[in-house]
Every structure is written in structure tokens, then in C-alpha cells.
Design an enzyme around this catalytic site. Structure first.
Site, PDB file in Angstrom:
ATOM      1  N   GLU A  71      79.188 -28.326 -88.740  1.00 51.13           N
ATOM      2  CA  GLU A  71      79.786 -29.236 -89.292  1.00 51.13           C
ATOM      3  C   GLU A  71      80.167 -29.179 -90.595  1.00 51.13           C
ATOM      4  O   GLU A  71      81.215 -29.376 -90.998  1.00 51.13           O
ATOM      5  CB  GLU A  71      79.134 -30.462 -88.668  1.00 51.13           C
ATOM      6  CG  GLU A  71      79.116 -30.547 -87.385  1.00 51.13           C
ATOM      7  CD  GLU A  71      80.477 -30.759 -86.664  1.00 51.13           C
ATOM      8  OE1 GLU A  71      81.420 -31.210 -87.204  1.00 51.13           O
ATOM      9  OE2 GLU A  71      80.660 -30.446 -85.205  1.00 51.13           O
ATOM     10  N   SER A 121      56.978 -72.511 -42.559  1.00 54.38           N
ATOM     11  CA  SER A 121      55.731 -72.602 -42.447  1.00 54.38           C
ATOM     12  C   SER A 121      54.776 -72.145 -43.790  1.00 54.38           C
ATOM     13  O   SER A 121      53.504 -71.954 -43.713  1.00 54.38           O
ATOM     14  CB  SER A 121      55.217 -71.718 -41.177  1.00 54.38           C
ATOM     15  OG  SER A 121      55.532 -72.263 -40.112  1.00 54.38           O
TER      16      SER A 121
END
Length: 768
Positions: free
Chosen positions: A193, A469
Site C-alpha cells: 500500500e 403440576s
């Protein structure tokens, strides 16, 4: 004459006073230049202030990192060999023949040789360490350090990074200091770069001219002349608009950045800012996050070829998308490797090995962040309650949660698979599930919809439905707390009963089979989930007493003390059910379930918050006796199908069904986890499912995904192995005829000295 002379003199003076156009241009030019210079200086000062605020303040909003629990390994830990292997897979560890570096492990059938990564733990930093973990049938047998063979009391694995809670701009980032980025990445970046990065002062005029010449020759833009500093200026401060003014502003900012900051500071900012790809709606920024996004592991553990790819993809993350354009991406990676070799940064041999290696990407179907809508909603709610509403707006915080990623994956799979089967004839069916860690009291998994990824109504915590239950064990626990009156073999009436309220309305509860047995033992009533004996017992001990028990074990909403409450006419959510069963499984100790354990700020300092206190909701003796009864539910009661699916494993569970089968419930636990599951319809319609055929099927599928750890069932100090007359419930000696064994509180078992009808001597020798 005099007048004429004067006129000529005036004319000459006027002509002499008039400056030439060159002088006028020069005068105007230097004045304009001075004004322009002043404007440039003022503008530069303005840009300098903008740059300084960005660089010397908070460069980025760093999303809050959300971590799972840190798996603790110690002798006796209820962690199986298979579970640890699953955890290492989630963490991205590599299986090798012989670990040579962090992030690697080898495994035999009973041992795992692991080289752990260094990581930040809420209680402090943990260094890299190599250990040998041995297993037996109960879980972890030992953890020994490889360097000196010393056995460790406890050893933590790093937590799984679940996700980052990102800001509104959609940018995702994982900050990594330059010192922690491999040198090969830095070398490759500069070669590809900006080769003159360490020599120029923010801009490179020669590169700009070269790029202009190449582009003019090609008739299109084929090369850029921007330096790394210019790219950073554009990414930080400018838009992607292509114009001369924007380019001039970029160059000016680059010069200022280079003047104010060192090359290392600029490089670190670039490496953490550069755009690296798109993860659906999230923009991936920086090398650290890109490493996780492309390869699923920390940047320090990448191979040379993988490091080269990260540099290669900068040029065009979409164009070089490795999942869509693998060949194109590999060619670009190989170019970066060749540049490293030509620059002497890489040997020919290493280049050949790297260039011949595959890209090594993570599986495309394995996300880098987990979609946990139900759990994350709970986390955000808890963060706001305990740390304040503004916490998630703070940059760089680390949130450590209780989530067990392996349990979560098993829960999601269990819900998906089971609901796909159950929902064939009833697409309206929905489901929710909460799993807790029995030892830590944290939420280990949470599913709020039959489609676990769905972001919407969280049934796991927001829903309120009759629990049926599932309330019964707490009715029996209330009775068993009265050890002088009740034990597991105490007979209870199973006869018709009619209750009348203050308005004169009557209620006559029925057993599921509409039959009555006259009387049954308390243990039988629990295991068979019988309604009438439960109501008779509840009325004898007092409905208010049961409501008080519910409050003590962690039921967070008021319970109306009506008789129908004894059969589950109490509305709750799976999270609320998980809370009370967690208390029961944890020997009666109540601890408010949490999803968050610790929060660290951007400097890794802990942020203090209130911590839930613990209390004894049930006596340990009563909790043990109910646990024992619930193992009978699984081995021979309403959940016998579950017991048959896991022979040899001791599991505890309780089925629950509301009126007209509108709600199917199950709650159960093994040695490691407690789970609460609900199946039903959002419109409260009938389902034709019982607790055993709906919710329990999800729990069974969960245990198939995550094999259970058998309950150890170690009796409390106040528990003895008693013997009783099954007809009367009276305590008996072991040798008495008809004596039935059952665990009991010490105060419940006071057998008479003479049982009246002892067994023959030869039966006593053979154990009855």
C-alpha cells in the site's frame, strides 16, 4: 499663457501617478496570496483541532464485547470429555498430534493436552499455559500443569466472544494494539500500500504523479497515489466522494496528521480503521475483527498465508470476497506473498508452502457472532437494572455473562427439531426454554421462540401461563419441612373432595384417570403427579404455607392463596419456573438467577454493581427428599419415557399440564443443569399435548445433544435411610416384615423397639 502651462503640468502629474497593469496585478496578487495563506493557515488550524480531538480523544466507539461464561475445570467438575471438545471447537482451537503453540490441543479417549491462550478474565489476566486434563466417569479427574506436573485447584478457559453490541453507525470493530499484530502483516501492508511510508510527510508527490500518468495512459483509474496516511484521513474524516476539493482536503489533513503524530501511531490507527468487509448489515473494520470474520480465530494465531490475505483484501473487500470469488482472492493473496519474498521478508521455501496452502476460511455457515435474541434481551435488561441505562453507550466495555455456548446450541437444536415434529399438525405451536447452571446460579441458555433466531416476543421471560403440576414439588417440600409429621411414605388420602369458596362456588378436583385409590404414599403421589392427594395434603398444611414457600424459593410475583393454586393455577414464565427449580436443585439455596457476572470498562477496570444476595429457601433436608422423589418421577412415574431414554443415568424431573392441555410444561435437572420448558399456543388454544409428550420431548432432545451428567444424590447430614410401614407410614426397623426403605429426615424415623412381626432370621441375613 500661465493657464496653459498649469494644465500641461497637471496632465503629466496625472499620467505619472497611474500605475502599470503589471504593478497592479502584482499588488493584487500578493495581497490575495496573503489572504489565501491566512485562510489556509486558519483552515489548517481548524483541521488540526478536528484531527487532535479524534486522535487524542476517543478514536472510535468500540462496541461492547459480550462474552460467555469462562469454563472452570477442576477435580470433580461436571464436565465431560465430549463437552470440553465441543468448547474447544467453539473457541477455534486446532487439534494437532502434539501442541506446539497456544491455541492447539491433542486428545485421547480420557485426556486432553491443551495449550491455552492468554486472555483477560474478570478477576485478572490469565497467561498462556499448557495443561493435561484427565477425565473419569464423573467428569474431570485432574488438571495438571505440563511444565512441572503440578495439579491445579482450578483452571479457566477463555470465554467465547458471543457478540458486540454495536453503535447506530453499523461499524463493528475489535481494537488490537500494533504490538499484538504480527510483523508480517505490517511488512506486507507497507510493501503493497505505501512503500515510502516511513520516508514521506503524509503525501507522496512522486506516487501521485506516477498514478496520474498511468491512469491517463490507461484512460481510466487503475492506480492510486494515496499514502496510508491519506487513506486514514479519508476513512476518519471524509466521504468517498471523488472531487478535487475532497482530494486536496485529504492531502492537507494527511500532512497535519504526519506532522503531529508518529508513524507508529498512524499505523495503529490505520490497522484498526481500515474497511475489511461486510458482515450482512455490519461493516467490518480493522485487522483484529477481520481475523475473526474471515478465519474465526485471533490475529496472533493466523498462518502466514492468512496474514497475507488480510492485506490482500484491503484493495477491494467485495471484489476479493473469498466465499464468492475464491480463485480471485487466492491470486491476490499469492501476489502479496510474492512481494514479501522479493523484498527479502520471506524465504523461497516459506513462500512456496504459504502459496500452496488453502485460504483456510471459517465455515460460511458458522457466524462470527451469535444471534441470541432472548438471552441478549435479558442481558440488556439486567445491565440497565444493575449498572444503569447509559452503560451500553460507553465505549469499550466488556460484559461477561453466564451463557454456556454448548448448552445454548443444544437447546436451540432441541427446540428446532422437536417443534418441527410437533408442529406438523399444529403450526401455531410455540415453545420457550431456559437452562441454568446448577452450581453458579446463572442462565446457561435461553430460547424464546420455536425459531430461536427470531427477534421478537421473548416467551422465556415475558410470557405468563398457568404452570400446572410444576408447583406440586413445592407443596410436598412444604410438608416435608414438618419432619415430625411427614415423610416420603406418609399415607395421604386419595378420596373425593369438594371445596366451597366464599361466593358459594364449589371445586371438586379430579385425578387425570378419574379414579381414586383411597390413600397413597406421598412418594407415589409425587411420582404419579396425582391431583387429589396433593390438594388433600395442601389443605392439611395450609395454602398460605405453600404460598410462603413459593416466595422463599424465588417466585417473583404474588401467589393468590386459593386451593386451585395447589394444582398450578399460578401464572409464570419459563424463567420464573427455572428460578424455583434452580433453588430446589441447589439443595434449597435461593440465589436470584443472573445473566451477567462482571462488567469491565475500556481500561479493564471492574464497574461495580449490586449483587443478588443468597438465602435458604428450603431446608437442605427437604430439598434432598424432593429431589429423590423427582428421580422416581423419571424412573417410574410420569416422566418414565425420559428415564428409559437414558438408562443408568439418575435424572430428576416433573411434568406439568394446564387445564384442557393448553400448556405443556417440564422442569428437570441433572448434576450440571436445570431446565424449564414450555410448549403451547400464543392464543391459549388447546394443544392435545401433555407435559410428557410436549415439553419433555424438547428436554429429552436437549439431553441427546448434550449428554447428561448423572445426579450424585449425596444425602444431607440430617438424612438417614429409614424404613416404614407402607400402610400406616409408621417407622420400622429394617428387619420388620413389610418394611419399605426410603430416605427420611432424622426426626421422621424413630422406629419402635419391637416391630411385633419380624422377618425370619434367614431373610434378615439375605437383606429382607
Amino acid at each position: 499663457m500661465t493657464v496653459k502651462k498649469v494644465s500641461k503640468k497637471r496632465g503629466r502629474t496625472k499620467a505619472a501617478a497611474k500605475p502599470s497593469w503589471l504593478k497592479r496585478s502584482w499588488s493584487l496578487g500578493w495581497k490575495l496570496a496573503l489572504v489565501a495563506m491566512a485562510a489556509l493557515v486558519m483552515y489548517s488550524i481548524y483541521l488540526d483541532q478536528i484531527i487532535a480531538r479524534k486522535f487524542e480523544g476517543q478514536k472510535w466507539y468500540l462496541p461492547a464485547q459480550v462474552f460467555s461464561r469462562s469454563m472452570a475445570l477442576y477435580p470433580g467438575a461436571a464436565v465431560s470429555h465430549a463437552q470440553l471438545m465441543d468448547e474447544l471447537k467453539l473457541l477455534g482451537y486446532r487439534k494437532v498430534a502434539n501442541p506446539r503453540q497456544v491455541g492447539e490441543f491433542s486428545a485421547s479417549s480420557t485426556r486432553i493436552d491443551l495449550w491455552r491462550r492468554p486472555f483477560r478474565h474478570p478477576q485478572g489476566s490469565k497467561s498462556a499455559e499448557r495443561v493435561m486434563i484427565s477425565f473419569d466417569s464423573d467428569g474431570v479427574a485432574s488438571v495438571a500443569r505440563q511444565s512441572d506436573k503440578r495439579e491445579l485447584a482450578v483452571f479457566h478457559l477463555e470465554p467465547v466472544l458471543l457478540d458486540r453490541i454495536i453503535a447506530g453507525d453499523g461499524e463493528d470493530r475489535l481494537f488490537v494494539p500494533t504490538a499484538e499484530i504480527p510483523k508480517s502483516i505490517v511488512d506486507a501492508l507497507i510493501l503493497v500500500e505505501d512503500r515510502s511510508f516511513y520516508d514521506h510527510h503524509g503525501i507522496n508527490p512522486f506516487a501521485i504523479l506516477r498514478a496520474a500518468f498511468v491512469n491517463i495512459s490507461a484512460g481510466r483509474t487503475v492506480q492510486g497515489g494515496s499514502t496510508l496516511t491519506q487513506q486514514l484521513a479519508k476513512n476518519f474524516f471524509l466521504s468517498s466522494e471523488r472531487s478535487l476539493i475532497r482530494k486536496l482536503r485529504e492531502a492537507l489533513m494527511a500532512i497535519i496528521i504526519d506532522f503531529r503524530y508518529s508513524k507508529d501511531e498512524i499505523l495503529e490507527a490505520y490497522l484498526n480503521e481500515v474497511y475489511m468487509g461486510q458482515d450482512k448489515s455490519r461493516a467490518v473494520h480493522g485487522m483484529g475483527l477481520a481475523s475473526q470474520f474471515y478465519f474465526g480465530r485471533p490475529i496472533a494465531e493466523l498462518t502466514l498465508a492468512q496474514q497475507a490475505f488480510l492485506v490482500a483484501v484491503i484493495k477491494g473487500p467485495s471484489y476479493y470476497n473469498p466465499w464468492r470469488f475464491a480463485e480471485r482472492a487466492q491470486e491476490r493473496r499469492d501476489l502479496v506473498l510474492r512481494l514479501l519474498m522479493e523484498a527479502g521478508k520471506l524465504s523461497v521455501q516459506d513462500y512456496q508452502v504459504a502459496a500452496e496452502s488453502p485460504l483456510g476460511l471459517r465455515r460460511a455457515d458458522k457466524p462470527v457472532h451469535q444471534k441470541l435474541p432472548a438471552f441478549f434481551a435479558t442481558v440488556k435488561q439486567e445491565l440497565a437494572q444493575r449498572w444503569g441505562d447509559s452503560l451500553l453507550k460507553t465505549s469499550g466495555i466488556k460484559v461477561y455473562t453466564t451463557l454456556d455456548p454448548v448448552a445454548q446450541e443444544a437447546a436451540e437444536q432441541a427446540v428446532r427439531d422437536t417443534m418441527k415434529r410437533l408442529g406438523k399438525d399444529s403450526p401455531q405451536l410455540q415453545a420457550a426454554m431456559v437452562v441454568t447452571d446448577k452450581y453458579s446460579g446463572g442462565i446457561a441458555a435461553m430460547v424464546g421462540d420455536r425459531h430461536p433466531d427470531f427477534e421478537g416476543y421473548n416467551r422465556a421471560s415475558e410470557m405468563r401461563r398457568p404452570i400446572g403440576s410444576l408447583i406440586k414439588p413445592f407443596v410436598y417440600a412444604t410438608a416435608l419441612d414438618q419432619g415430625d409429621k411427614y415423610h416420603l411414605l406418609t399415607p395421604i388420602k386419595d378420596e373425593p373432595i369438594t371445596l366451597t369458596n366464599e361466593q358459594g362456588k364449589t371445586w371438586s378436583p379430579q385425578n387425570v384417570d378419574k379414579q381414586f385409590s383411597g390413600q397413597v404414599s406421598l412418594l407415589t403421589a409425587i411420582s404419579k403427579s396425582m391431583n387429589v392427594p396433593t390438594v388433600n395434603l395442601g389443605m392439611a398444611i395450609g395454602v398460605d404455607s405453600v404460598a410462603t414457600t413459593m416466595d422463599k424459593v424465588g417466585w417473583t410475583e404474588p401467589v393468590n392463596p386459593y386451593p386451585s393454586m395447589l394444582l398450578g393455577a399460578v401464572n409464570g414464565s419459563p424463567l420464573m419456573v427455572a428460578q424455583i427449580y434452580q433453588t430446589l436443585a441447589d439443595n434449597g439455596r435461593y440465589r436470584s438467577l443472573v445473566a451477567v457476572t462482571d462488567v469491565l470498562d475500556s481500561n479493564n477496570e471492574p464497574l461495580t454493581a449490586s449483587r443478588p444476595s443468597a438465602s435458604q429457601g428450603l431446608t437442605p433436608e427437604s430439598a434432598f427428599l424432593v429431589q429423590y422423589a423427582m428421580t422416581k418421577v423419571v424412573s417410574q412415574g410420569t416422566a418414565a419415557k425420559l428415564g428409559a431414554a437414558f438408562p443408568g443415568q439418575v435424572l430428576a424431573g416433573k411434568t406439568g399440564t394446564s387445564n384442557d392441555s393448553r400448556d405443556s410444561w417440564f422442569a428437570g435437572f441433572d448434576e450440571r443443569n436445570v431446565a424449564a420448558v414450555w410448549v403451547g399456543r400464543d392464543d391459549n388454544g388447546k394443544t392435545s399435548l401433555y407435559g410428557s409428550s410436549g415439553a419433555m420431548a424438547i428436554y429429552q432432545a436437549f439431553l441427546q445433544q448434550r449428554p447428561p451428567v448423572s445426579l450424585r444424590m449425596t444425602p444431607e447430614n440430617g438424612i438417614v435411610n429409614g424404613y416404614f410401614d407402607p400402610a400406616t407410614g409408621k417407622a420400622m426397623e429394617k428387619q420388620c416384615r413389610g418394611a419399605v426403605a426410603a430416605p427420611a429426615r432424622v426426626e421422621s424415623w424413630h422406629p419402635a423397639a419391637n416391630c411385633g412381626d419380624p422377618l425370619p432370621w434367614w431373610k434378615r441375613i439375605l437383606g429382607g
